[in-house]
Motif scaffolding. Structure first.
Motif, PDB file in Angstrom:
ATOM      1  N   VAL A 176      37.686 -13.517  44.731  1.00 29.99           N
ATOM      2  CA  VAL A 176      36.362 -14.069  45.015  1.00 29.99           C
ATOM      3  C   VAL A 176      35.353 -13.411  44.081  1.00 29.99           C
ATOM      4  O   VAL A 176      35.279 -12.178  43.990  1.00 29.99           O
ATOM      5  CB  VAL A 176      35.955 -13.828  46.485  1.00 29.99           C
ATOM      6  CG1 VAL A 176      34.579 -14.420  46.759  1.00 29.99           C
ATOM      7  CG2 VAL A 176      37.002 -14.426  47.432  1.00 29.99           C
ATOM      8  N   VAL A 177      34.558 -14.245  43.397  1.00 40.90           N
ATOM      9  CA  VAL A 177      33.622 -13.758  42.389  1.00 40.90           C
ATOM     10  C   VAL A 177      32.201 -13.942  42.886  1.00 40.90           C
ATOM     11  O   VAL A 177      31.780 -15.068  43.198  1.00 40.90           O
ATOM     12  CB  VAL A 177      33.824 -14.506  41.058  1.00 40.90           C
ATOM     13  CG1 VAL A 177      32.926 -13.911  39.980  1.00 40.90           C
ATOM     14  CG2 VAL A 177      35.282 -14.460  40.623  1.00 40.90           C
ATOM     15  N   LEU A 178      31.461 -12.833  42.970  1.00 47.42           N
ATOM     16  CA  LEU A 178      30.039 -12.868  43.292  1.00 47.42           C
ATOM     17  C   LEU A 178      29.243 -12.617  42.015  1.00 47.42           C
ATOM     18  O   LEU A 178      29.810 -12.489  40.927  1.00 47.42           O
ATOM     19  CB  LEU A 178      29.706 -11.816  44.349  1.00 47.42           C
ATOM     20  CG  LEU A 178      30.560 -11.809  45.632  1.00 47.42           C
ATOM     21  CD1 LEU A 178      30.047 -10.745  46.584  1.00 47.42           C
ATOM     22  CD2 LEU A 178      30.571 -13.167  46.297  1.00 47.42           C
ATOM     23  N   GLU A 179      27.934 -12.530  42.141  1.00 52.51           N
ATOM     24  CA  GLU A 179      27.074 -12.358  40.968  1.00 52.51           C
ATOM     25  C   GLU A 179      27.417 -11.108  40.162  1.00 52.51           C
ATOM     26  O   GLU A 179      27.459 -11.142  38.930  1.00 52.51           O
ATOM     27  CB  GLU A 179      25.607 -12.289  41.406  1.00 52.51           C
ATOM     28  CG  GLU A 179      24.615 -12.055  40.282  1.00 52.51           C
ATOM     29  CD  GLU A 179      24.162 -13.327  39.594  1.00 52.51           C
ATOM     30  OE1 GLU A 179      23.748 -13.246  38.430  1.00 52.51           O
ATOM     31  OE2 GLU A 179      24.216 -14.403  40.220  1.00 52.51           O
ATOM     32  N   GLN A 180      27.688  -9.991  40.849  1.00 54.70           N
ATOM     33  CA  GLN A 180      27.977  -8.751  40.135  1.00 54.70           C
ATOM     34  C   GLN A 180      29.161  -7.981  40.719  1.00 54.70           C
ATOM     35  O   GLN A 180      29.298  -6.788  40.482  1.00 54.70           O
ATOM     36  CB  GLN A 180      26.735  -7.850  40.125  1.00 54.70           C
ATOM     37  CG  GLN A 180      25.604  -8.406  39.259  1.00 54.70           C
ATOM     38  CD  GLN A 180      24.442  -7.450  39.131  1.00 54.70           C
ATOM     39  OE1 GLN A 180      23.722  -7.189  40.093  1.00 54.70           O
ATOM     40  NE2 GLN A 180      24.236  -6.920  37.937  1.00 54.70           N
ATOM     41  N   LYS A 181      29.998  -8.681  41.449  1.00 55.51           N
ATOM     42  CA  LYS A 181      31.154  -8.011  42.046  1.00 55.51           C
ATOM     43  C   LYS A 181      32.287  -8.999  42.234  1.00 55.51           C
ATOM     44  O   LYS A 181      32.066 -10.190  42.460  1.00 55.51           O
ATOM     45  CB  LYS A 181      30.767  -7.377  43.383  1.00 55.51           C
ATOM     46  CG  LYS A 181      31.822  -6.441  43.959  1.00 55.51           C
ATOM     47  CD  LYS A 181      31.260  -5.590  45.095  1.00 55.51           C
ATOM     48  CE  LYS A 181      30.406  -4.447  44.584  1.00 55.51           C
ATOM     49  NZ  LYS A 181      30.083  -3.471  45.644  1.00 55.51           N
TER      50      LYS A 181
END
Length: 420
Positions: A176-181
């Motif tokens: 799972v890809v978030l804005e900065q993690k």
């Protein structure tokens, strides 16, 4: 930290258009996830009754004519892992299509708006990862819903403190890809295995290998122009300074040993060995700045396809010998010529690097300014192109003579009157 929940008490509603995760026709069943989901002990599960998403229509797709009366708004398109299918997230559900032959194989329309901003397939099985999107999202945009279409319901979810940018699936992992993690989970029980911090990543850039071997994950690093490569089998991390400018697109070969990258300049594409980070080849899309939308390796890593906002899809010949062990790149008499060079390459030591660049072998012209993603088809020397406008192209290129590709097929997969 993400929170998760798993929904028990299955209510089977088999969908013949999807294969079961244990279907032996495509893959080894032992390598596919068995979706008996339970909250991991180190996280606080959210309640099983989830009030944040709407119920789905129990009626079959043919009975949902009112929802399909007008052309839907496309929120997302993506190929599955072997490029044999693609998924479309729309403003009231999602659809799954087969590439060759082209046909819609399934659609799910939600009853109250129900926009889907991310649809990630797991090869051809019934398990999907969904994220809400659009003006009326079906699910909160900070949640990943694990959807089992045999049960016509979500069987698990992952919740985050910020919006989910993208999701990548393997038979054994959910990324799972978030804005900065970036979070890496075990697929079988949703246990968190790894967290990675990245530079600002609004596009959700991330790639994972899909070969039967070990997992290789690529994501942006913590500096502009840097990519991070995680080799999970050897527990090694490799940082590659791929470009001076911001990274906007990259792709992995199936085995995870080759990486293609493009920057915000959009003129050059570089191919790296992910093991040692060495630059293996550099090809030129064009001379002027462009936005690269997608990169794709062929299954044998012999070709690389590139799409951009300039309206041209390029195919480059990869001349990497031994760069990726285990890939057979032996060439027959009818196999490709190398990518053409500038006619002024004989004075490359004097003139700028532009004149010694490797150019594409084959090209296909599209509408300039529109967004397209590209993949190689299952038929030899074919390319499949998907447009955000609903266009589907299947083209063929000449591996020896190159030049303009031949269009074999065109469809608008969003047209409501299309009969499948």
């Amino acid at each position: 930290m993400a929170t998760l929940s798993a929904s028990p008490n299955p209510n089977p509603n088999p969908n013949p258009n999807f294969r079961s995760p244990t279907d032996q026709t495509d893959h080894d069943p032992e390598s596919l996830p068995q979706m008996e989901l339970h909250p991991s002990s180190d996280q606080d599960p959210t309640p099983n009754s989830n009030r944040n998403f709407h119920a789905v229509l129990p009626t079959p797709p043919e009975a949902t004519a009112p929802a399909a009366a007008a052309a839907p708004s496309l929120l997302h398109i993506s190929f599955n892992q072997d490029h044999g299918c693609f998924a479309a997230g729309i403003d009231h559900g999602f659809r799954i299509y087969n590439c060759d032959p082209f046909r819609e194989i399934f659609r799910r329309d939600f009853d109250r708006g129900g926009g889907i901003g991310v649809v990630e397939m797991l090869f051809r099985c019934n398990i999907l990862a969904l994220v809400g999107g659009g003006p009326d999202p079906q699910y909160p945009p900070n949640k990943v819903m694990i959807w089992d279409d045999h049960q016509s319901r979500c069987i698990g979810e992952l919740s985050f403190r910020s919006e989910v940018r993208s999701v990548r699936l393997r038979r054994d992992r959910i990324v799972v890809v978030l804005e900065q993690k970036i979070f890496v989970y075990n697929f079988a029980d949703l246990k968190l295995l790894h967290q990675i911090e990245t530079i600002a990543n609004p596009k959700g850039l991330c790639a994972v290998s899909q070969g039967a071997g070990s997992l290789v994950l690529v994501c942006p690093g913590l500096q502009k122009g840097q990519v991070r490569v995680e080799h999970y089998a050897s527990k090694r991390t490799k940082f590659i300074m791929a470009h001076d400018s911001r990274i906007v697109c990259f792709a992995l070969s199936q085995d995870g040993q080759l990486l293609a990258t493009a920057s915000s300049k959009g003129t050059l594409v570089r191919i790296f060995n992910t093991v040692d980070g060495s630059l293996l080849q550099e090809v030129r899309r064009g001379a002027d700045r462009a936005e690269i939308y997608s990169l794709a390796f062929s299954s044998n890593a012999q070709w690389l396809a590139v799409s951009s906002d300039k309206g041209t899809v390029h195919v480059f010949s990869l001349k990497i010998n031994g760069g990726s062990p285990g890939i057979d790149r032996s060439q027959s008499a009818s196999d490709p010529v190398t990518s053409p060079h500038s006619s002024l390459s004989f004075i490359k030591g004097v003139l700028p690097k532009y004149f010694s660049s490797e150019w594409s072998v084959a090209q296909f012209r599209l509408v300039e300014g529109s967004q397209y993603i590209v993949a190689f088809g299952h038929q030899k020397n074919t390319v499949v192109i998907l447009g955000i406008d609903g266009s589907f192209y299947r083209c063929q290129f000449d591996p020896v003579n190159g030049g303009e590709m031949t269009q074999l097929e065109y469809h608008n997969f969003l047209k409501p009157e299309a009969a499948f």
